[in-house]
Design a protein around this motif. Structure first.
Motif, short mmCIF file in Angstrom:
data_model
loop_
_atom_site.label_atom_id
_atom_site.label_comp_id
_atom_site.label_asym_id
_atom_site.label_seq_id
_atom_site.Cartn_x
_atom_site.Cartn_y
_atom_site.Cartn_z
N ASP A 183 40.79 39.29 38.23
CA ASP A 183 40.80 39.15 39.69
C ASP A 183 41.43 37.81 40.06
O ASP A 183 41.24 36.81 39.37
N ASP B 116 42.75 33.48 50.82
CA ASP B 116 42.76 34.87 50.36
C ASP B 116 44.04 35.59 50.78
O ASP B 116 44.25 35.87 51.97
N SER C 24 44.94 38.46 49.04
CA SER C 24 44.86 39.71 48.28
C SER C 24 45.49 40.88 49.01
O SER C 24 46.01 41.80 48.37
N GLN D 16 44.80 42.21 44.76
CA GLN D 16 43.45 41.83 44.36
C GLN D 16 43.45 41.21 42.97
O GLN D 16 42.72 40.27 42.68
N TYR D 17 44.31 41.74 42.11
CA TYR D 17 44.33 41.32 40.70
C TYR D 17 45.65 40.62 40.39
O TYR D 17 46.67 40.85 41.03
N LYS E 293 50.82 44.40 43.06
CA LYS E 293 49.97 45.21 43.93
C LYS E 293 49.65 46.57 43.32
O LYS E 293 48.68 47.24 43.72
N ASP F 195 46.02 47.23 42.20
CA ASP F 195 44.89 47.22 43.13
C ASP F 195 43.90 48.36 42.91
O ASP F 195 42.68 48.17 43.04
#
Length: 316
Positions: free
Chosen positions: A131, A139, A141, A146-147, A187, A190
């Protein structure tokens, strides 16, 4: 023995050598495979003959599908496109390898990574992802993912369904902008924990994998691996430490300072081979020159800062 694979061109040789030094210190039995994104990189690393390093020449492994999309992508975009292929190339080169961990060239090990692999093995899964763990105020993300594609493990057999899916997606689209829920190679990760529920494990200990975007969220001392995102060599021996994120004083003293020491040693080794590392920023347009100037002034005024610059001492 753990097998790692990274990829970079001659511009990022200093970071690549610093990564190798950190593995020598902390990784135990390992092999680092380097996918050399140009012949200069391959030739220099071949001459250096670094311990526990095996080289892959780009022209020896490029597939027809990669060559087909190559003209349509920037250098960075093509590197991202290559990322899901990198473990495949290692598996093909050595049939005895059962697990490969992809590493970004600008990560650096602070401790033995055995805890990372222990958690992965206990999960019973075939792919490990990490993550971003953004600090709330930074943020990204939603647009960056997210990762983070920075440290990813794939097993030879069970991980192939995931890696192959990612490979196909990156051939289809892998560009340096946010578009229709996609960004580069990143992405796509995700929805992996749901799409590949039986195969993908997300590292639970976010503080083991730190970077500038979470430097204000987690204590630096917990980091097993630190990702020096945004750190760039400038002209005149200067180094820009961060392009956006603030760096706490303790992080500068206890993480960045020793990394810069490794980076300086790497630059000196490269100069001894006749290769003088070049600036790692884009073409010096007037706008970029102005940004560098303003950052340099800002760096002189503040200790806790984004855009902080330092100067590497000479090799003498």
């Amino acid at each position: 023995m753990e097998h790692y694979v990274t990829l970079f061109d001659n511009l990022f040789l200093p970071q690549g050598l610093a990564l190798h030094v950190s593995l020598e210190r902390h990784a135990g039995l390992y092999t680092l495979w380097v996918l050399c994104m140009d012949d200069i990189t391959h030739d220099i690393l071949d001459r250096l003959n670094l311990p526990n390093v095996r080289l892959l020449r780009l022209s020896d492994v490029e597939t027809e599908e990669l060559l087909r999309v190559k003209p349509c992508r920037t250098k960075a975009e093509y590197c991202w496109t290559m990322t899901p292929f990198a473990p495949r190339f290692v598996f093909a080169a050595d049939t005895g390898v059962d697990r490969v961990t992809y590493l970004d060239a600008d990560v650096w090990f602070r401790k033995n990574p055995s805890l990372l692999f222990r958690e992965f093995e206990l999960s019973g899964k075939n792919v490990l992802i990490t993550d971003h763990g953004y600090a709330p105020e930074f943020d990204l993300s939603a647009v960056r993912g997210q990762y983070c594609v920075q440290f990813m493990c794939f097993t030879r057999h069970g991980g192939e369904i995931v890696r192959k899916w990612w490979e196909e997606k990156c051939i289809e689209w892998c560009f340096g902008q946010y578009e229709d829920g996609k960004f580069g190679d990143q992405k796509y990760l995700d929805d992996w924990p749901e799409r590949f529920y039986d195969d993908v494990h997300v590292l639970s200990q976010k503080e083991w994998m730190l970077a500038p975007w979470n430097a204000t969220r987690f204590p630096y001392g917990n980091a097993i691996v630190f990702h020096f995102h945004g750190l760039r060599l400038l002209n005149g021996g200067k180094v820009m430490l961060s392009d956006f994120y603030p760096l706490p004083n303790c992080l500068l003293d206890y993480v960045y300072a020793p990394y810069l020491s490794d980076l300086k040693a790497s630059v000196c080794i490269l100069k001894s081979t006749g290769h003088d590392p070049q600036a790692q920023l884009a073409s010096p347009t007037p706008f970029i020159k102005l940004k560098i100037l303003l950052r340099s002034i800002y760096c002189d005024l503040w200790r806790w800062t984004a855009g902080r610059c330092v100067k590497l001492d000479s090799c003498d």
